[in-house]
Motif scaffolding. Structure first.
Motif, PDB file in Angstrom:
ATOM      1  N   GLN A 113       0.928  -1.144  -0.152  1.00 49.63           N
ATOM      2  CA  GLN A 113       0.075  -0.238  -0.028  1.00 49.63           C
ATOM      3  C   GLN A 113       0.869   1.258  -0.072  1.00 49.63           C
ATOM      4  O   GLN A 113       1.779   1.339   0.787  1.00 49.63           O
ATOM      5  N   PRO A 114       0.708   2.201  -0.823  1.00 51.51           N
ATOM      6  CA  PRO A 114       1.500   3.400  -0.953  1.00 51.51           C
ATOM      7  C   PRO A 114       1.459   4.138   0.380  1.00 51.51           C
ATOM      8  O   PRO A 114       0.381   4.297   0.975  1.00 51.51           O
ATOM      9  N   SER A 115       2.706   4.772   0.525  1.00 53.10           N
ATOM     10  CA  SER A 115       2.776   5.601   1.580  1.00 53.10           C
ATOM     11  C   SER A 115       1.696   7.029   1.553  1.00 53.10           C
ATOM     12  O   SER A 115       1.376   7.548   0.632  1.00 53.10           O
ATOM     13  N   GLY A 116       1.166   7.055   2.730  1.00 53.46           N
ATOM     14  CA  GLY A 116      -0.034   8.196   2.658  1.00 53.46           C
ATOM     15  C   GLY A 116      -1.465   7.959   2.383  1.00 53.46           C
ATOM     16  O   GLY A 116      -2.266   8.762   2.659  1.00 53.46           O
ATOM     17  N   ILE A 117      -1.462   6.635   1.652  1.00 55.82           N
ATOM     18  CA  ILE A 117      -2.842   6.201   1.314  1.00 55.82           C
ATOM     19  C   ILE A 117      -3.550   5.320   2.400  1.00 55.82           C
ATOM     20  O   ILE A 117      -2.945   4.534   2.931  1.00 55.82           O
ATOM     21  N   LYS A 118      -4.773   5.631   2.470  1.00 57.32           N
ATOM     22  CA  LYS A 118      -5.600   4.828   3.489  1.00 57.32           C
ATOM     23  C   LYS A 118      -6.712   4.214   2.473  1.00 57.32           C
ATOM     24  O   LYS A 118      -7.333   4.886   1.744  1.00 57.32           O
ATOM     25  N   ILE A 119      -7.107   3.158   2.856  1.00 52.14           N
ATOM     26  CA  ILE A 119      -8.132   2.359   2.390  1.00 52.14           C
ATOM     27  C   ILE A 119      -9.350   1.924   3.511  1.00 52.14           C
ATOM     28  O   ILE A 119      -9.019   1.428   4.662  1.00 52.14           O
ATOM     29  N   PHE A 128      -9.496  24.537 -11.295  1.00 53.01           N
ATOM     30  CA  PHE A 128      -8.037  24.107 -10.820  1.00 53.01           C
ATOM     31  C   PHE A 128      -7.638  23.141 -11.845  1.00 53.01           C
ATOM     32  O   PHE A 128      -8.407  22.277 -12.650  1.00 53.01           O
ATOM     33  N   GLU A 129      -6.377  23.426 -12.011  1.00 59.92           N
ATOM     34  CA  GLU A 129      -5.604  22.368 -12.997  1.00 59.92           C
ATOM     35  C   GLU A 129      -4.473  21.757 -12.448  1.00 59.92           C
ATOM     36  O   GLU A 129      -3.854  22.238 -11.429  1.00 59.92           O
ATOM     37  N   GLY A 130      -4.217  20.378 -13.084  1.00 60.12           N
ATOM     38  CA  GLY A 130      -3.021  19.939 -12.203  1.00 60.12           C
ATOM     39  C   GLY A 130      -2.886  18.387 -13.138  1.00 60.12           C
ATOM     40  O   GLY A 130      -3.248  18.169 -14.148  1.00 60.12           O
ATOM     41  N   GLY A 131      -1.798  17.759 -12.606  1.00 59.05           N
ATOM     42  CA  GLY A 131      -1.174  16.570 -13.208  1.00 59.05           C
ATOM     43  C   GLY A 131      -0.876  15.377 -12.444  1.00 59.05           C
ATOM     44  O   GLY A 131      -0.633  15.570 -11.242  1.00 59.05           O
ATOM     45  N   PHE A 132      -1.012  14.272 -12.775  1.00 57.50           N
ATOM     46  CA  PHE A 132      -0.883  13.126 -11.956  1.00 57.50           C
ATOM     47  C   PHE A 132       0.789  12.758 -11.768  1.00 57.50           C
ATOM     48  O   PHE A 132       1.360  12.889 -12.891  1.00 57.50           O
ATOM     49  N   THR A 133       1.166  12.728 -10.576  1.00 55.58           N
ATOM     50  CA  THR A 133       2.529  12.202 -10.484  1.00 55.58           C
ATOM     51  C   THR A 133       2.577  10.694 -10.509  1.00 55.58           C
ATOM     52  O   THR A 133       1.592  10.121 -10.460  1.00 55.58           O
ATOM     53  N   GLU A 134       3.651  10.168 -10.516  1.00 50.31           N
ATOM     54  CA  GLU A 134       4.138   9.007 -10.519  1.00 50.31           C
ATOM     55  C   GLU A 134       3.493   8.298  -9.020  1.00 50.31           C
ATOM     56  O   GLU A 134       2.751   7.029  -9.036  1.00 50.31           O
ATOM     57  N   LYS A 135       3.645   8.982  -7.942  1.00 49.74           N
ATOM     58  CA  LYS A 135       2.778   8.605  -6.728  1.00 49.74           C
ATOM     59  C   LYS A 135       1.436   8.585  -6.918  1.00 49.74           C
ATOM     60  O   LYS A 135       0.715   7.658  -6.360  1.00 49.74           O
ATOM     61  N   ASN A 136       0.616   9.431  -7.634  1.00 53.97           N
ATOM     62  CA  ASN A 136      -0.672   9.400  -7.980  1.00 53.97           C
ATOM     63  C   ASN A 136      -1.246   8.229  -8.427  1.00 53.97           C
ATOM     64  O   ASN A 136      -2.230   7.644  -8.203  1.00 53.97           O
ATOM     65  N   LYS A 137      -0.344   7.854  -9.746  1.00 52.99           N
ATOM     66  CA  LYS A 137      -0.609   6.765 -10.430  1.00 52.99           C
ATOM     67  C   LYS A 137      -0.515   5.404  -9.691  1.00 52.99           C
ATOM     68  O   LYS A 137      -1.142   4.377  -9.848  1.00 52.99           O
ATOM     69  N   GLU A 138       0.423   5.619  -8.933  1.00 56.67           N
ATOM     70  CA  GLU A 138       0.940   4.154  -8.029  1.00 56.67           C
ATOM     71  C   GLU A 138      -0.340   4.057  -7.267  1.00 56.67           C
ATOM     72  O   GLU A 138      -0.599   2.808  -7.256  1.00 56.67           O
ATOM     73  N   ALA A 139      -0.759   4.989  -6.730  1.00 56.38           N
ATOM     74  CA  ALA A 139      -2.105   4.774  -5.660  1.00 56.38           C
ATOM     75  C   ALA A 139      -3.103   4.329  -6.271  1.00 56.38           C
ATOM     76  O   ALA A 139      -3.849   3.224  -5.705  1.00 56.38           O
ATOM     77  N   TRP A 140      -3.597   4.872  -7.586  1.00 56.87           N
ATOM     78  CA  TRP A 140      -4.517   4.296  -8.310  1.00 56.87           C
ATOM     79  C   TRP A 140      -4.353   2.864  -8.791  1.00 56.87           C
ATOM     80  O   TRP A 140      -5.415   1.903  -8.935  1.00 56.87           O
ATOM     81  N   LYS A 141      -3.154   2.519  -8.959  1.00 58.58           N
ATOM     82  CA  LYS A 141      -2.868   1.095  -9.681  1.00 58.58           C
ATOM     83  C   LYS A 141      -2.937   0.005  -8.513  1.00 58.58           C
ATOM     84  O   LYS A 141      -3.432  -0.851  -8.852  1.00 58.58           O
ATOM     85  N   TYR A 142      -2.573   0.705  -7.286  1.00 57.56           N
ATOM     86  CA  TYR A 142      -2.691  -0.191  -6.100  1.00 57.56           C
ATOM     87  C   TYR A 142      -4.408  -0.451  -6.062  1.00 57.56           C
ATOM     88  O   TYR A 142      -4.564  -1.586  -5.747  1.00 57.56           O
ATOM     89  N   PHE A 143      -4.852   0.576  -5.935  1.00 60.12           N
ATOM     90  CA  PHE A 143      -6.352   0.225  -5.830  1.00 60.12           C
ATOM     91  C   PHE A 143      -7.164  -0.796  -6.843  1.00 60.12           C
ATOM     92  O   PHE A 143      -7.784  -1.595  -6.442  1.00 60.12           O
ATOM     93  N   TYR A 144      -6.446  -0.649  -7.869  1.00 60.11           N
ATOM     94  CA  TYR A 144      -6.945  -1.289  -9.165  1.00 60.11           C
ATOM     95  C   TYR A 144      -6.851  -3.074  -8.951  1.00 60.11           C
ATOM     96  O   TYR A 144      -7.519  -3.606  -9.142  1.00 60.11           O
ATOM     97  N   ASP A 145      -5.528  -2.926  -8.634  1.00 60.06           N
ATOM     98  CA  ASP A 145      -4.892  -4.222  -8.653  1.00 60.06           C
ATOM     99  C   ASP A 145      -5.618  -5.051  -7.478  1.00 60.06           C
ATOM    100  O   ASP A 145      -5.719  -6.272  -7.321  1.00 60.06           O
ATOM    101  N   THR A 146      -5.667  -4.425  -6.311  1.00 61.61           N
ATOM    102  CA  THR A 146      -6.068  -4.962  -5.055  1.00 61.61           C
ATOM    103  C   THR A 146      -7.428  -5.090  -4.988  1.00 61.61           C
ATOM    104  O   THR A 146      -8.069  -6.150  -4.405  1.00 61.61           O
ATOM    105  N   TYR A 147      -8.510  -4.323  -5.595  1.00 62.15           N
ATOM    106  CA  TYR A 147      -9.645  -4.488  -5.270  1.00 62.15           C
ATOM    107  C   TYR A 147     -10.678  -4.518  -6.409  1.00 62.15           C
ATOM    108  O   TYR A 147     -11.801  -5.083  -6.415  1.00 62.15           O
ATOM    109  N   VAL A 148     -10.268  -3.939  -7.565  1.00 65.79           N
ATOM    110  CA  VAL A 148     -10.932  -3.677  -8.683  1.00 65.79           C
ATOM    111  C   VAL A 148     -10.783  -5.106  -9.558  1.00 65.79           C
ATOM    112  O   VAL A 148     -11.567  -5.696 -10.068  1.00 65.79           O
ATOM    113  N   ASN A 149      -9.693  -5.235  -9.900  1.00 65.66           N
ATOM    114  CA  ASN A 149      -9.243  -6.551 -10.866  1.00 65.66           C
ATOM    115  C   ASN A 149      -8.862  -7.712  -9.876  1.00 65.66           C
ATOM    116  O   ASN A 149      -8.138  -8.569 -10.294  1.00 65.66           O
TER     117      ASN A 149
END
Length: 211
Positions: free
Chosen positions: A23-29, A189-210
């Protein structure tokens, strides 16, 4: 000694496998279950994103204060988290939860409709919401707003596979009917995903969605 050395590649494989799904640092589920309705919810929290924009808009101008002879914009915390809701019949709904907190007496409003726009490797992806929820606004205190946006699994996969993900969150508080719809400068507001943001979403996808 030889037996220990022979185990090193195996141990490295185990460590690399476990770290890739850590689980990525700073992310809670948070997982909740409603036994009365037969539903389950898995919600991510803590996926903070850096935003820019609205510096010249009225919502921020009202929150400017003089510090050390200069102007300081109110502190803004924005998160783009994922949520998976499982209905009693087993079907699942995937969503993006936008959470915006502004300290000071400024506010951000999210209207119904398309107000979260992504650029996924340059390709536009517009997401819609039914409106805000869990909103808190009061003068000289923090302003908090949240909105839920429907997201398909195919859209999530394309985001995770993209090299570049940018986003824009529209501020509904400026959308006066008399204004031209093309006049949107400084209203988001505008912004862009960092690698950390994508890592958090990928963790969620791998662990709970897929899973």
């Amino acid at each position: 000694m030889r037996k220990f050395l022979s185990l090193i590649p195996f141990l490295c494989l185990i460590l690399s496998f476990s770290s890739s799904y850590a689980q990525p640092s700073g992310i809670k589920i948070k997982q909740t279950e409603d036994t009365f309705e037969g539903t389950k919810t898995v919600l991510m929290d803590g996926n903070k994103v850096k935003v820019e924009g609205l510096a010249e808009s009225a919502v921020i101008k009202g929150a400017l204060s003089v510090l050390k002879g200069g102007l300081q914009i109110s502190q803004i915390k924005t998160e783009l988290n994922l949520e998976q809701f499982t209905k009693s019949n087993g079907s699942k709904e995937l969503s993006v939860i936008v959470s915006i907190e502004i300290k000071d007496d400024a506010s951000f409003y999210i209207d119904n409709g398309e107000s979260l726009i992504l650029l996924v490797d340059g390709k536009r992806m517009g997401l819609t919401t039914e409106g805000e929820f869990n909103v808190s606004r009061s003068a000289r205190r923090n302003s908090v707003t949240n909105a839920r946006y429907d997201l398909t699994e195919a859209q999530l996969k394309s985001i995770l596979e993209a090299k570049s993900v940018q986003f824009r969150i529209m501020n509904g508080g400026f959308m006066e009917k008399k204004e031209e719809t093309r006049d949107k400068e400084g209203r988001y507001f505008e912004g862009g995903f960092t690698e950390k943001n994508k890592e958090a979403w990928k963790y969620f996808y791998d662990t709970y969605v897929n899973s």
